[in-house]
Write a protein that holds these residues in place. Sequence first.
Motif, mmCIF file in Angstrom:
data_model
loop_
_atom_site.group_PDB
_atom_site.id
_atom_site.type_symbol
_atom_site.label_atom_id
_atom_site.label_comp_id
_atom_site.label_asym_id
_atom_site.label_seq_id
_atom_site.Cartn_x
_atom_site.Cartn_y
_atom_site.Cartn_z
ATOM 1 N N LEU A 96 0.830 -1.201 0.000
ATOM 2 C CA LEU A 96 0.000 0.000 0.000
ATOM 3 C C LEU A 96 0.868 1.256 0.000
ATOM 4 O O LEU A 96 0.641 2.185 -0.776
ATOM 5 C CB LEU A 96 -0.932 -0.012 1.215
ATOM 6 N N MET A 97 1.886 1.290 0.856
ATOM 7 C CA MET A 97 2.775 2.451 0.957
ATOM 8 C C MET A 97 3.553 2.688 -0.340
ATOM 9 O O MET A 97 3.896 3.824 -0.656
ATOM 10 C CB MET A 97 3.727 2.276 2.140
ATOM 11 N N GLN A 98 3.813 1.611 -1.082
ATOM 12 C CA GLN A 98 4.548 1.739 -2.351
ATOM 13 C C GLN A 98 3.637 2.064 -3.526
ATOM 14 O O GLN A 98 4.086 2.165 -4.660
ATOM 15 C CB GLN A 98 5.335 0.460 -2.629
ATOM 16 N N GLY A 99 2.340 2.193 -3.249
ATOM 17 C CA GLY A 99 1.401 2.562 -4.303
ATOM 18 C C GLY A 99 0.862 1.401 -5.114
ATOM 19 O O GLY A 99 0.216 1.602 -6.147
ATOM 20 N N ALA A 100 1.117 0.171 -4.666
ATOM 21 C CA ALA A 100 0.602 -0.997 -5.381
ATOM 22 C C ALA A 100 -0.918 -1.070 -5.236
ATOM 23 O O ALA A 100 -1.496 -0.532 -4.283
ATOM 24 C CB ALA A 100 1.243 -2.271 -4.840
ATOM 25 N N THR A 101 -1.544 -1.741 -6.156
ATOM 26 C CA THR A 101 -2.992 -1.953 -6.074
ATOM 27 C C THR A 101 -3.330 -3.411 -5.791
ATOM 28 O O THR A 101 -4.459 -3.722 -5.422
ATOM 29 C CB THR A 101 -3.689 -1.522 -7.376
ATOM 30 N N HIS A 102 -2.348 -4.291 -5.962
ATOM 31 C CA HIS A 102 -2.550 -5.726 -5.777
ATOM 32 C C HIS A 102 -1.352 -6.324 -5.040
ATOM 33 O O HIS A 102 -0.277 -5.723 -4.994
ATOM 34 C CB HIS A 102 -2.727 -6.425 -7.127
ATOM 35 N N ILE A 103 -1.561 -7.523 -4.510
ATOM 36 C CA ILE A 103 -0.490 -8.241 -3.819
ATOM 37 C C ILE A 103 -0.635 -9.732 -4.098
ATOM 38 O O ILE A 103 -1.746 -10.226 -4.327
ATOM 39 C CB ILE A 103 -0.511 -7.948 -2.299
ATOM 40 N N LYS A 104 0.491 -10.440 -4.062
ATOM 41 C CA LYS A 104 0.463 -11.896 -4.226
ATOM 42 C C LYS A 104 -0.055 -12.541 -2.945
ATOM 43 O O LYS A 104 0.276 -12.099 -1.841
ATOM 44 C CB LYS A 104 1.863 -12.437 -4.530
ATOM 45 N N ALA A 105 -0.855 -13.601 -3.112
ATOM 46 C CA ALA A 105 -1.439 -14.273 -1.957
ATOM 47 C C ALA A 105 -1.653 -15.752 -2.264
ATOM 48 O O ALA A 105 -1.650 -16.170 -3.422
ATOM 49 C CB ALA A 105 -2.783 -13.636 -1.595
ATOM 50 N N VAL A 106 -1.811 -16.513 -1.198
ATOM 51 C CA VAL A 106 -2.340 -17.875 -1.282
ATOM 52 C C VAL A 106 -3.546 -17.889 -0.357
ATOM 53 O O VAL A 106 -3.584 -17.163 0.638
ATOM 54 C CB VAL A 106 -1.305 -18.956 -0.871
#
Length: 126
Positions: A96-106
Amino acid sequence: MRQQYHFRRSLDGQLLIWDVIKLVEMAQAMPVITVSLDAIQELDEAFWYDLGGAKPTCRNVAEHAKLIQQTDLNYPIILCHEGRVMDGMHRVCKALMQGATHIKAVQFTKPIAPHFIDVDPETLPY
């Protein structure tokens, strides 16, 4: 990896506790998916503070900020079968702090039994 636990209250008030190292081992063979940060409810909750104990003092927030800086976004976060974060909230915050909109998950597809129930967190091995 440092020993850590995921805590959650059940609907009937029991403290449910999962050993994160065991969750990581269980999740290793699971497919990695991409999750929108907007779907992560915990971003708008008192995730680290909602069970009592630690309070959001400036020192405590700074400690979490240090952990956020040290995280590696190459490792996917772990979600329960309902899409709630079981491991990786510091990674979520970093994304979030880096401005991403998505993240990898399992994500687990069925409920995972807790490793401890109603155990005093201070007595868990760290």
